[in-house]
Design a protein around this motif. Structure first.
Motif, PDB file in Angstrom:
ATOM      1  N   THR B  14      40.963  36.064  39.689  1.00 57.03           N
ATOM      2  CA  THR B  14      39.948  36.687  40.631  1.00 57.03           C
ATOM      3  C   THR B  14      38.645  36.029  40.875  1.00 57.03           C
ATOM      4  OG1 THR B  14      38.793  38.791  41.028  1.00 57.03           O
ATOM      5  CG2 THR B  14      39.150  38.276  38.753  1.00 57.03           C
ATOM      6  N   GLY B  15      38.199  36.083  42.011  1.00 55.64           N
ATOM      7  CA  GLY B  15      37.104  35.423  42.189  1.00 55.64           C
ATOM      8  C   GLY B  15      37.210  33.894  42.399  1.00 55.64           C
ATOM      9  N   ILE B  34      32.650  38.803  50.166  1.00 51.29           N
ATOM     10  CA  ILE B  34      33.749  39.378  50.451  1.00 51.29           C
ATOM     11  C   ILE B  34      34.333  40.279  49.684  1.00 51.29           C
ATOM     12  CG2 ILE B  34      35.195  37.363  49.600  1.00 51.29           C
ATOM     13  CD1 ILE B  34      36.711  37.123  52.148  1.00 51.29           C
ATOM     14  N   PRO B  36      36.445  42.219  47.334  1.00 49.12           N
ATOM     15  CA  PRO B  36      37.753  41.862  46.426  1.00 49.12           C
ATOM     16  C   PRO B  36      39.222  42.480  46.982  1.00 49.12           C
ATOM     17  CG  PRO B  36      36.223  43.346  45.125  1.00 49.12           C
ATOM     18  CD  PRO B  36      35.736  43.263  46.593  1.00 49.12           C
ATOM     19  N   THR B  37      40.062  41.727  46.766  1.00 47.65           N
ATOM     20  CA  THR B  37      41.215  42.057  47.447  1.00 47.65           C
ATOM     21  C   THR B  37      42.105  43.149  46.681  1.00 47.65           C
ATOM     22  OG1 THR B  37      41.516  39.982  48.142  1.00 47.65           O
ATOM     23  CG2 THR B  37      43.423  41.103  48.425  1.00 47.65           C
ATOM     24  N   GLN B  64      43.164  40.085  39.823  1.00 52.93           N
ATOM     25  CA  GLN B  64      42.804  40.643  38.499  1.00 52.93           C
ATOM     26  C   GLN B  64      43.990  40.684  37.787  1.00 52.93           C
ATOM     27  OE1 GLN B  64      41.340  44.726  38.304  1.00 52.93           O
ATOM     28  NE2 GLN B  64      40.177  44.303  36.504  1.00 52.93           N
TER      29      GLN B  64
END
Ligand SMILES: Nc1nc2c(ncn2[C@@H]2O[C@H](COP(=O)(O)OP(=O)(O)O)[C@@H](O)[C@H]2O)c(=O)[nH]1
Ligand SMILES: [Mg+2]
Lengths: 1002, 194
Positions: B14-15, B34, B36-37, B64
């Motif tokens: 993530t990130g 943006i 987080p998905t 994550q």
């Protein structure tokens, strides 16, 4: 107040009249006969007066008939409607002063009744106990002495009445009344109410009399004379406000002394043990009650100082002591030679009696007018000096008495000496000499004392003279004041005479009318004019009222018209928006159609550009519309993607048309329904009900949302919160001290949460800091979850609505720990994955056609719906619908997510069925939630069309899928473990295979 | 011009900038904040490749760790996988290795793997040396490229090289994936016996 005074004056006048006619009598009570009584003088200004005038007439009549006493006495019993009147004729210096007097004053006319005395209960001591005391009033000092029994000699104490005020409480024991002196308040209790009233009235009267006595000039007769003559203090009397209470037989007066004294040990005075003992000794030794009252006065004043001197000197002779007592007794009341020196004066004619021409009498009396303060002050001082003067005179008298006594004693001693000398002649010379010497010494001693006393006497005389001079001075000033007063009175009398003449004399009234007839006519004229004016104003007023009414109606009409026009406008605009959006859809379709000739393509391109440009022109029109809603969400979401601009425009138009149509009806009726439901109740203290459930499903109005959410969250987290009251604060501290491993991820996501919302758009916004604290606290509250991406959005929504960190924290707890099934946000998101399968089951049940269509095109809905469930539609649905979904979700639970997820698909079912391409369907599904504009339609699908929808069913499906998923997961883990162990054994890299593949290719 | 639809999924910690890369590629836009998905997001972009049009169906996944279990939904049937790491985070490179492993275990056997070292613009705080990453990529025969979504560096190139790795349609008449499988897929027996 004024009416009373004037009425009183009239009474006086009436009695004056009676006296003038030579009537010398007293009457006690008169019944007022008001009805049908003739001779009533029409004075409209004084009702009181008109009530009393008949009385006068009657009195007059009765006097003439000469049967007064018997008649009046027969009326004695009536109290309520009676007016106490006592007319006493006083003939002194040719003046006749007759005053209305309270009935009770007649008591003073005989010796036995003169004495104001009786038993009363007195509250006192530290215990505030009632003690039975004998009270007796001393006229000279204006003091009320109290004794344990009537037979006692020494008083236990005294009440100074000169400056006392009397009152009685409305509550409390019957007969209680208060005497308030500047020093203290005496709480007394008479046997009953009548006795109390009697005492109060008497005390008032005595106080009044004393005051009069003091301020009267030297012509006032001695109090003793008053008593003897049966005319007492006739000058003035307090105004009569209350019916006078007749003497309560047996409770007051000298005969009351025969009442057996209570032998209550509590009745003994604790404060005055010495007096108690003295009293008991006296009552034992001298049982002469008749002399006691007089003696008691003597005792207080002089026994301690002067009576002691002779006592010591003549202690050997019991005879002389007896004679001493006897000699003192007659003068103990007052020294006779001082009587003439007393600054007494006969009563002046306080009021001037006037005979009016029509035979009515008027009299103004100074007593009915209050003295001005200066005068009162002087009088007080004067009275003070008078008192002192009196005391000093008494002292002088006592001294003289003493001297006289000493002379007598000397004589007796000389006689005795002579006898002794004779007797001693026969004895031896030496002894006789001794005796002689002794006698000489005694004589010398006595002479010395005599001399001393003479000196004292002289000094006292001197001071007396000084004081006399002072008193003279004060009397002079008093006289001056009196003169002034007289002058005033005369003026008043004149004025009242005029008034009465005006009122009583019909001739004068007529003449007055005649005189004023001209003026009256003028007045009538004026009045007529004014009436006309008034009439005119009235009409004008009526007219203006009608004008106002009409204008209001007009205004209402036009505002209603305006409203309807606005609605119409909104409707038209909405229509326009829809048309425009359809037009854009067509353009878009045409644009996509590649088969069109280039020419037309250019035209279409231009048209699209124009349409998109129009957006900017529309900005003016859209201005009236807010960009952000109450929660800071953009009302019309914008799309950054180039190819989406047209779509976005279409959607914006649709949202706008929807809002325009909804605005008027929806929100307002919802708020009305809620307000009615709450009915004044607090929206954060509700109880669940079917009605509330339906209301919540329809959506909570913004005004109540925070409170209702608070209530719902509390209801869910109730027990946990009770167990840990300061949980949030503690967790905040903990997360500061030791950050959870998830803190890093939280930090990363903070500024990436609801970035399109106003409240979160800036990294420095306070809401962002709050969000951080909530998430950090939660990471320790639920370490198994810690932080799962998506929780940030949930917390953000909670913060936006609840506007409180702590409540938002508890909202998060409520969602994760109480509303969502187990393992929804934990390491493997098992619960979430299971719910996706449950959802597919429901799709199959509720939307079989759609599911078949999607499966046909290889579309897996979970790819789209997974985050709907995980983040409760945040950033999927438009904010207004989103919050309504949350309302229902917080009230009912996860079933609501299924209902809405299915409803969204059903809402757009037809659209989806039209798409026959995998990628296009996905593309459509990516944004289709945002194009749901009709929240009410969606709600009705969710809660009506999808019924029946049982939670039990959801739970069963969940259990099944959880089990399956768990099994799959276990299998996967097993495989992974096997694989890695295999790898370890072989010690070669799995990727080694790939180069070999490449080798193959080569 | 024939259009070929290519399903591509983006994996990685993530990130690291997966969504940013997609955003740059599809919309040529970069957003510092943006979102987080969650789950995954789906975007498409069509690019010409030779005489073909390649329509990328991009599935951007959530990074994550706990979302890993969802990944199979996205990489199932994918022609290519872009595994992204952050050159300033060594951890993300370790995660990348896990992803590679998982793909080899559970992913489509013919999947094209591309390794993208993102945030190339932050070279001064680099933690993962290009050499190491390059060597690793070579070891698994994966595409390797360092990108910067922020500065639009190598994003286009990343997808172009994926396109190039996809064998042209002419190879087979029926289905590109089919032929791809034939050429790229090692015989199942070979794998099992090893
Ligand atoms: N400096 C820099 N930052 C980037 C770059 N790409 C992404 N980011 C930032 O990294 C963060 C995470 O990006 P995101 O695309 O959400 O990562 P994802 O979780 O892998 O999808 C965001 O704050 C981006 O602004 C880049 O090339 N350079
Ligand atoms: Mg992402």
């Amino acid at each position: 107040m004024y009416l009373r005074c004037s009425g009183n004056r009239f009474n006086q006048n009436a009695t004056d009249l009676l006296c003038k006619e030579g009537a010398s009598f007293r009457f006690q009570l008169l019944r007022l006969k008001m009805e049908g009584e003739g001779g009533c003088i029409g004075n409209p200004s004084s009702a009181n007066m008109s009530q009393q005038l008949p009385l006068l007439a009657e009195t007059h009549k009765l006097v003439a008939e000469g049967e007064r006493d018997s008649v009046f006495e027969s009326l004695e019993d009536t109290h309520t409607e009676t007016m106490g009147l006592s007319a006493i004729n006083e003939q002194k210096g040719g003046t006749q002063v007759v005053n209305p007097r309270p009935e009770s004053t007649t008591v003073c006319l005989t010796d036995s009744e003169t004495k104001l005395c009786g038993y009363l209960h007195k509250q006192g001591g530290p215990l505030k106990a009632w003690k039975f005391r004998w009270f007796t009033y001393d006229e000279k000092k204006c003091q009320l002495f109290y004794y344990r029994t009537a037979q006692d000699v020494n008083p236990l104490g005294k009440v100074e009445l000169r400056n006392a005020t009397f009152s009685y409480p409305l509550q409390g024991e019957e007969g209680t009344f208060h005497i308030q002196t500047p020093e203290r308040t005496f709480i007394l209790k008479a046997a009953n109410r009548d006795a109390k009233m009697y005492w109060l009235q008497q005390l008032q009267l005595r106080r009044w009399q004393h005051r009069e006595l003091l301020c009267s000039d030297s012509s006032l007769p001695m109090p003793e004379q008053h008593t003897q003559n049966g005319r007492q203090y006739l000058d003035t009397c307090p105004a009569n406000f209350l019916p006078v209470v007749k003497i309560p037989s047996g409770l007051v007066g000298v005969e009351a002394a025969n009442v057996p004294v209570q032998t209550n040990p509590l009745n003994v005075s604790i404060k005055h043990p010495l007096i108690e003992i003295q009293n008991s000794v006296h009552s034992f030794l001298l049982r002469r009650p008749s002399a006691e009252v007089g003696r008691s006065v003597f005792w207080v004043e002089s026994s301690a100082t002067q009576a002691d001197t002779p006592k010591t000197n003549f202690s050997q002779s019991s005879n002389s002591e007896d004679s001493f007592v006897q000699t003192l007794s007659p003068s103990s009341v007052l020294p006779p030679d001082l009587e003439c020196e007393r600054p007494c004066e006969n009563l002046p004619a306080r009021g001037l009696s006037l005979m009016l021409p029509n035979g009515k009498y008027k009299k103004a009396n100074s007593a009915t007018f209050p003295f001005d303060r200066k005068e009162a002050n002087t009088i007080e001082r004067l009275s003070h000096f008078k008192q002192e003067n009196l005391t000093l005179a008494m002292e002088v008298q006592a001294q003289k008495e003493l001297v006289w006594l000493l002379h007598k004693a000397l004589e007796a001693a000389q006689l005795e000496k002579r006898a002794c000398a004779q007797y001693l002649a026969a004895e031896n010379e030496q002894e006789r000499l001794e005796l002689l010497r002794h006698d000489a010494r005694c004589t010398a001693d006595l002479r010395e004392r005599l001399e001393q006393l003479r000196h004292e006497n002289e000094a006292l005389k001197r001071s007396l003279e000084e004081r006399d001079a002072h008193v003279k001075e004060l009397q002079d000033s008093l006289k001056l004041l009196m003169e002034k007063n007289h002058a005033k009175q005369e003026v008043i009398v004149k004025l009242s005479e005029q008034v009465s003449t005006c009122m009583a004399d019909p001739k004068r009234a007529v003449s007055f009318e005649r005189i004023s007839a001209e003026g009256l006519r003028q007045l009538v004229q004026e009045m007529d004019n004014l009436k006309d004016d008034m009439e005119a104003y009235k009409t004008q007023n009526k007219f203006l009222n009608s004008e106002i009414y009409q204008l209001t109606r007009l205004w209402q009409n036009s505002s209603e018209q305006e409203k309807s026009l606005m609605v119409k406008c909104a409707y038209l605009e909405a229509n326009n928006c829809q048309m425009e959006s359809r037009y854009l859809v067509v353009l878009r379709k045409l644009q996509e159609n590649k088969e069109l000739p280039a020419e037309q393509r250019v035209v279409i391109k231009n048209l699209i550009d124009e349409a998109l440009q129009a957006d900017k022109r529309d900005a003016i029109r859209f201005d009236s519309f807010r960009d952000y809603d109450e929660y800071g969400f953009k009302i019309i979401p914008d799309y950054e993607m180039e190819d989406m601009k047209l779509l976005a425009k279409i959607q914006a138009l649709e949202i706008r048309s929807h809002n325009l149509l909804q605005q008027e009806t929806g929100d307002r009726s919802l708020l009305a329904r809620w307000t009615q439901f709450l009915g004044g109740r607090s929206p954060d203290d509700l109880s669940s009900s079917e009605e509330l459930k339906n209301l919540v499903r329809a959506g909570i109005p913004r005004q109540y949302r925070a409170s209702v959410w608070c209530w719902m969250v509390r209801a869910r987290t109730h027990t946990l919160r009770q167990r840990h009251p300061d949980l949030f604060q503690k967790l905040c501290k903990k997360s500061q001290a030791t950050p959870h491993p998830a803190a890093r991820q939280i930090q990363l996501d903070l500024h990436r949460t609801l970035t399109t919302n106003q409240c979160f758009s800036s990294p420095s916004s306070p809401m962002v800091q709050q969000l951080q604290r909530v998430l950090l606290a939660f990471s320790w509250q639920n370490p198994a979850v810690g932080y799962c991406q998506g929780l940030n959005r949930l917390a953000a929504i909670a913060l936006l609505v609840l506007q409180s960190e702590e409540e938002a924290f508890w909202c998060l707890v409520a969602i994760v720990q109480f509303l969502m099934p187990k393992d929804y946000y934990t390491k493997t998101l098992l619960g979430s994955q299971a719910d996706q399968r449950v959802f597919k089951d429901f799709m199959a049940e509720k939307l079989p056609r759609l599911l078949a269509h999607l499966e046909e095109h290889g579309v897996d809905v979970s790819l789209v719906t997974f985050n709907w469930f995980l983040v409760l539609f945040v950033e999927s649905l438009p904010s207004d619908i989103l919050l309504k979904v949350w309302d229902a979700f917080l009230y009912e639970g996860t079933k609501v997510i299924f209902r809405y997820a299915l409803a969204i698909f059903k809402y757009k079912e037809d659209d989806i069925l039209k798409i026959h391409d995998n990628v296009e369907i996905y593309q459509y599904l990516r944004l289709f939630t945002k194009t749901v504009t009709d929240g009410r339609k969606l709600m009705s699908i969710a809660f009506l069309d999808l019924n029946p929808f049982r939670m039990k069913h959801v739970k069963n499906r969940r259990a099944v899928h959880m089990q399956r998923l768990q099994a799959e997961l276990n299998e996967l883990e097993k495989l992974q473990n096997e694989y890695s162990s295999e790898n370890n054994q072989r010690k070669d890299n799995v990727f080694d295979l790939i180069p070999s593949e490449d080798d193959d290719d080569a | 011009m024939a259009i070929r639809e290519l399903k591509v999924c983006l994996l990685g910690d993530t990130g690291v900038g997966k969504s940013s890369i997609v955003c740059r590629f599809v919309q040529d836009h970069f957003d510092h904040n943006i979102s987080p998905t969650i789950g995954a997001s789906f975007l498409t972009k069509t690019v010409p490749c030779g005489n073909e049009l390649h329509k990328f169906l991009i599935w951007d996944t959530a990074g994550q760790e706990r979302f890993h279990s969802l990944a199979p939904m996205y990489y199932r049937g994918s022609a290519a996988a872009v595994i992204v790491y952050d050159i300033t985070k060594l951890d993300s490179f370790q995660t990348l290795k896990k992803w590679v492993k998982e793909l080899k275990e559970h992913g489509p056997e013919d999947i094209v793997v591309a390794i993208a070292g993102n945030k190339n613009d932050l070279g001064d705080i680099r933690e993962v040396p290009t050499k190491d990453a390059k060597e690793f990529a070579e070891s698994i025969a994966a595409i390797f490229i360092e990108t910067s979504a922020r500065n639009a560096v190598n994003v286009e190139e990343l997808f172009q090289s994926i396109s190039r790795q996809i064998p042209p349609l002419e190879n087979t008449d029926v289905d590109s994936n089919e032929s791809f499988k034939i050429t790229r897929q090692p015989p199942p027996s070979a794998r099992r016996c090893c």
